[in-house]
Design an enzyme around this catalytic site. Sequence first.
Site: not given
Length: 346
Positions: A132, A236
């Site tokens: 994505l 992250h």
Amino acid sequence: MAPHFNMQILRPIKNTDFAALKQIAIESGHGFTSLPVDDNLLQDKISRSENSFSKQVETPFDEGYLFVLEDTKTNEIVGTTAIEAAVGTQVPLYHYHLGKTVHHSSTLNVYNTVEILSMCNDYTGRSEICTLFLREQYRKGLAGRFLSRIRFAFMADQSRRFSDTVIAEMRGVSDAQGHSPFWQWLQEHFFSIEFPQADHLVGLGDKVFISELMPKYPIYANLLSPEAQAVIGHVHEKTKPALRLLQKEGFEHRGYVDLFDAGPTIEARLENIRTVQESYIVSVEIVDSINCGQTYAISNQKLNDFRAVFTDNVLFDEKAEILKINRKEAQALNLENADTVRIFAL
């Protein structure tokens, strides 16, 4: 012919999208292993996706479905999203599973619970949502959410092409140079190659070195550096919104983490995913002009000719199970009166 007004249409990737895909691969940067900047590999991804869409499938094997989001005003490709039908069937898929072991001595009255990381292939055959990416200038608004959730609508309509369990590998913690504290420890003791290089090799599909060099025995987490221990199962900073979105869909972390950056892999059963449960299959009535203010994602339920958009130029009558849709949107989705679509509120 594409309609001449501003709308974003999701469709299967085609051979002619190569240059756009390469640009997206360049923009996606470090750590985005599923789009390596390599002409042959990107070309292979496109061909594999075209083959997957046109293939007769009884049970999922190694198909990969890659979609692009096209802006009808500029004809630009502004994003990608993808589904792997059955991971690990051709190239092994490795994870660490975080478990516990107990060290107990009644003589010394010592009882220690220690976390251990064991290498496994437990997710073999599962379907995976991946790849994505939305270009920077399009990240405001609903496009990102649409790219994430529309995959579940496609999977629900084509369920025999997918596993009943869906996974998503979330990017783990690394710094601006792409260095991961978890990898740092492994590199020192086992690998001697830098994280971006290892990550790049995985993106190229070259995973042989993993089985050759990875420690074969479970690793005691308390032997890792404090920096490495601190990032196990964490994502992250930039991945946090994507993780939250998938948690809302019902995805959970069951202790599986990535071998390199220790980012979590999360899972859900396809039938339990919120988008699948809250979507409707309704028939369409095409009208000249309508606007309801509520934004819906709409997919035309087709395979090769799959099209999906998100728009508020519709009116959904829940009782009658009818979706009144603007003519322009209907054309973009290749719809005729009384065709059925799958919709969900975005």
